[in-house]
Each structure stands twice: as C-alpha cells, then as structure tokens.
Design an enzyme around this catalytic site. Structure first.
Site, PDB file in Angstrom:
ATOM      1  N   HIS A  92      17.588  17.746  40.459  1.00  0.00           N
ATOM      2  CA  HIS A  92      17.630  18.914  39.727  1.00  0.00           C
ATOM      3  C   HIS A  92      17.488  18.394  38.125  1.00  0.00           C
ATOM      4  CE1 HIS A  92      19.138  20.802  43.357  1.00  0.00           C
ATOM      5  NE2 HIS A  92      19.128  21.911  42.580  1.00  0.00           N
ATOM      6  N   ALA A 133      23.746  27.550  39.158  1.00  0.00           N
ATOM      7  CA  ALA A 133      23.326  28.493  39.523  1.00  0.00           C
ATOM      8  C   ALA A 133      22.928  29.717  38.295  1.00  0.00           C
ATOM      9  CB  ALA A 133      23.240  29.047  40.964  1.00  0.00           C
ATOM     10  N   PHE A 151      24.066  18.075  35.382  1.00  0.00           N
ATOM     11  CA  PHE A 151      25.068  19.341  35.618  1.00  0.00           C
ATOM     12  C   PHE A 151      24.057  20.711  36.244  1.00  0.00           C
ATOM     13  CE2 PHE A 151      26.198  23.472  33.871  1.00  0.00           C
ATOM     14  CZ  PHE A 151      27.538  23.595  34.261  1.00  0.00           C
TER      15      PHE A 151
END
Length: 165
Positions: free
Chosen positions: A68, A119, A116
């Site tokens: 991510h 959503a 971190f």
C-alpha cells in the site's frame, strides 16, 4: 457494473484481470478468492477475498500491507488509490497538513514496518489525521490487525464499485 452471474461466468484469467487490483498490488488475493467460485452474492465475493487474506501466512499478509502507498504522498498511485485519496481531500492539503502527514507516515513506518492504511472512502482528511495520530501509538499486533481490517474495507469498497448487489 457487472452482475455476480457475470463474475461467476468469467474465466480465471478474466477474474484476475477484473479483480487482481482490489487488494493493492497483490493479485494473489484474487487468485485465492477465484478458487471459491461460484459466489452466491457480491457479499460472498467480498467474504472470499477476506478469507484469502486471513488464510495467508504472516509474511504474505505483511507483504500485502507493505504494497500500500503512503497516504498523501506525491508518489505515483494506482488509479483507485488516486481517486480514493482525492475524494478524501488528500490532493489538496495545505503545506502544514502535508508536513503532518509526512511526519506521521515516517513515524508510523519506522514503528510498524508498513505504511499507515486507512480506507479513505467517505472520510475527510481530518478524520484520517485523527485516526493516524491515535493509531501510531498502538501495540504492534493490534496495529497489524487494524491495518488488515482497513485493507478489507478498501477492497470491499472497490468490489462494491464494480459488482452490482
């Protein structure tokens, strides 16, 4: 949007092409979920993506978390991440807000070893910063689980944007 019947009729290759990106840079999640077809509903499809993540070993789950992007980064993002972060106002941060995100991103990654994850769909930059500030002090195992829960929320939103109920 496509129907669950159309999802179930896809070849494995087409399924991976359609859903291989819902878990950021981790098409293995879609490959695992594909093995559970046919899906009774969109909700079942989402559950099988989560099951794929939960069944994976810790190294695979950590790699998923590390895939991510940092929030509010100037780095190149996937199309989904770009839209989601822009929707939360992360593309219009003040210099002070950007500096705060940068500091929190650095501290968080040093503490936990992955970025971190939040959503951001439906959230504001202030909600994200508040969560960031609170979570950077979490216990490592609590935060690992929280980050995985956020990943599951992200792919839920992405699947809901693609598959009709």
């Amino acid at each position: 949007m496509i129907s669950i019947a159309d999802v179930n009729a896809m070849s494995p290759r087409a399924f991976i092409e359609a859903f291989g990106d819902v878990a950021e840079h981790s098409p293995w999640v879609a490959r695992e979920a594909d093995a559970s077809r046919p899906f009774a509903s969109r909700e079942a499809l989402v559950r099988h993506f989560e099951t794929a993540i939960r069944a994976a070993n810790r190294d695979a789950r950590l790699a998923l978390l590390r895939a991510h992007p940092d929030l509010a980064t100037r780095a190149k993002l996937t199309d989904d991440s770009t839209k989601e972060q822009a929707g939360a106002g992360l593309n219009t941060l003040t210099a002070e807000e950007f500096a705060r995100f940068t500091d929190l991103n650095t501290r968080y990654k040093q503490r936990f070893g992955f970025p971190f994850i939040f959503a951001v769909k439906g959230a504001t930059k202030h909600m994200i910063l508040d969560s960031f500030t609170a979570r950077v002090g979490n216990d490592a195992e609590v935060e690992f689980e929280t980050a995985l829960q956020q990943v599951c929320r992200i792919f839920r939103f992405r699947i809901e944007d693609r598959v009709s109920p």
